[in-house]
Design a protein around this motif. Structure first.
Motif, PDB file in Angstrom:
ATOM      1  N   UNK A 112       0.743  -1.015   0.025  1.00 16.56           N
ATOM      2  CA  UNK A 112       0.001   0.135   0.064  1.00 16.56           C
ATOM      3  C   UNK A 112       0.960   1.094  -0.328  1.00 16.56           C
ATOM      4  N   UNK A 113       1.061   1.731  -1.142  1.00 21.94           N
ATOM      5  CA  UNK A 113       2.015   2.977  -1.246  1.00 21.94           C
ATOM      6  C   UNK A 113       3.406   2.412  -1.109  1.00 21.94           C
ATOM      7  N   UNK A 114       4.028   3.081   0.053  1.00 16.83           N
ATOM      8  CA  UNK A 114       5.320   2.817   0.298  1.00 16.83           C
ATOM      9  C   UNK A 114       5.389   1.544   1.216  1.00 16.83           C
ATOM     10  N   UNK A 115       4.222   1.147   1.720  1.00 18.65           N
ATOM     11  CA  UNK A 115       4.089   0.300   3.187  1.00 18.65           C
ATOM     12  C   UNK A 115       3.908  -1.020   2.513  1.00 18.65           C
ATOM     13  N   UNK A 116       4.440  -1.923   3.590  1.00 19.10           N
ATOM     14  CA  UNK A 116       4.146  -3.505   3.253  1.00 19.10           C
ATOM     15  C   UNK A 116       3.439  -4.054   4.434  1.00 19.10           C
ATOM     16  N   UNK A 117       2.356  -5.123   3.780  1.00 18.41           N
ATOM     17  CA  UNK A 117       1.869  -5.492   4.781  1.00 18.41           C
ATOM     18  C   UNK A 117       2.026  -7.235   4.340  1.00 18.41           C
ATOM     19  N   UNK A 118       1.998  -8.064   5.618  1.00 19.73           N
ATOM     20  CA  UNK A 118       1.956  -9.547   5.530  1.00 19.73           C
ATOM     21  C   UNK A 118       0.918 -10.139   6.503  1.00 19.73           C
ATOM     22  N   UNK A 119      -0.014 -10.944   6.032  1.00 20.06           N
ATOM     23  CA  UNK A 119      -1.220 -11.454   6.759  1.00 20.06           C
ATOM     24  C   UNK A 119      -1.067 -13.059   6.609  1.00 20.06           C
ATOM     25  N   UNK A 120      -1.336 -13.574   7.869  1.00 15.74           N
ATOM     26  CA  UNK A 120      -1.739 -15.081   8.015  1.00 15.74           C
ATOM     27  C   UNK A 120      -2.875 -15.343   8.735  1.00 15.74           C
ATOM     28  N   UNK A 121      -3.658 -16.087   7.808  1.00 15.85           N
ATOM     29  CA  UNK A 121      -5.062 -16.600   8.721  1.00 15.85           C
ATOM     30  C   UNK A 121      -4.494 -17.345   9.849  1.00 15.85           C
TER      31      UNK A 121
END
Length: 232
Positions: A180-189
Motif C-alpha cells: 500500500x504505497x510505500x508500506x508493506x503488509x504481511x498477513x496469515x489466517x
C-alpha cells in the motif's frame, strides 16, 4: 552488518480457551525470540502501539482480535504505511467486526464474523507464491491443525497469495503480502493455536513476513525457526 531495526509486538488479553488465541504468551515468547537477533530492538504494546512506537518502528506485528477499528486507529496505520512502515497481521488480527471492506483496503483482505466462515482442524497448506518470492522460497507446503477463514472480504487479485488451503472444494488464501504505497503488509489466517507458532515451516514464513514487511533481507530471522522447538 545488518542495520538496527525496531519491532513492536501488539497483543491483548487472551479471548479463547487454553492454547487458543493466547496473545500474551505469544507476545512474551516472540519478543524474547526476536531480541536474540543482533541489532533487533523489540517493544511490546497492549491493545495499540503508542505514538512513540509508531514513530520509531520499522514493523509492527499484530496478534489479537481488534474490536475497535476506530477512525483514529486506521489513521495511525495509514500514516505508518505511508512513510514506508511494515505491518503484520496474524490470525484474528485480520478480523473487522464492522466494515471489513475498510480494513481490506489496508490489509488487502479482511475477515468479518457474519460473512466469513471458519473451521478448526487439519489443514493442508499449499504454497502458491510466485517462484522465488522472498517469504516462501524453499517452502512447498505442509500440514497443520489450525483454523481457516473463508471467504475473505476484498479483492484477491490485489494481493500476492503465498499459500492456500482448500475449503468447500476451493483453494482460499491463507497467507499473503500486500503493498500500500510505500508500506508493506504481511498477513496469515493461520495462528489460532499456540502450537502453530512452534511449527518450523509456519514460523519461518511468519519470521520472513516480518523481515519483508520491515524492508529487511527475508532470511534475517531464519535462524529462529527452530529455537526452543522439539523436532522429534
Amino acid at each position: 552488518e545488518a542495520r538496527p531495526i525496531d519491532l513492536v509486538l501488539v497483543a491483548s488479553d487472551q479471548d479463547h480457551g487454553p492454547g487458543e488465541h493466547d496473545y500474551p504468551a505469544w507476545q512474551k515468547r516472540w519478543a524474547e525470540l526476536l531480541r536474540g537477533v543482533s541489532g533487533v530492538r523489540v517493544s511490546t504494546a497492549s491493545g495499540w502501539p503508542s505514538r512513540e512506537q509508531w514513530d520509531g518502528a520499522e514493523a509492527v506485528v499484530f496478534y489479537f482480535w481488534n474490536h475497535e477499528w476506530s477512525r483514529e486507529r486506521l489513521k495511525d496505520l495509514d500514516d505508518f504505511l505511508a512513510r514506508g512502515g511494515g505491518a503484520v497481521f496474524l490470525h484474528s488480527a485480520t478480523i473487522a467486526d464492522q466494515d471489513p471492506e475498510v480494513l481490506a483496503e489496508r490489509l488487502g483482505l479482511a475477515a468479518q464474523p457474519v460473512r466469513t466462515k471458519y473451521r478448526h482442524g487439519p489443514v493442508d497448506l499449499k504454497v502458491t507464491a510466485p517462484e522465488g518470492h522472498p517469504v516462501s522460497i524453499g517452502v512447498k507446503g505442509f500440514h497443520l491443525v489450525d483454523e481457516t477463514y473463508w471467504p475473505m472480504i476484498g479483492d484477491p487479485s490485489r494481493v500476492t497469495v503465498l499459500a492456500t488451503a482448500e475449503e468447500e472444494r476451493k483453494p482460499w488464501p491463507m497467507l499473503w503480502t500486500f503493498e500500500r504505497g510505500k508500506g508493506r503488509v504481511f498477513c496469515s489466517i493461520l495462528g489460532h493455536y499456540s502450537w502453530t507458532f512452534d511449527d518450523p515451516f509456519f514460523r519461518i514464513l511468519v519470521l520472513r513476513g516480518i523481515a519483508w514487511a520491515a524492508g529487511e533481507p527475508s532470511r534475517r530471522f531464519d535462524g529462529l525457526a527452530t529455537v526452543g522447538v522439539s523436532l522429534k
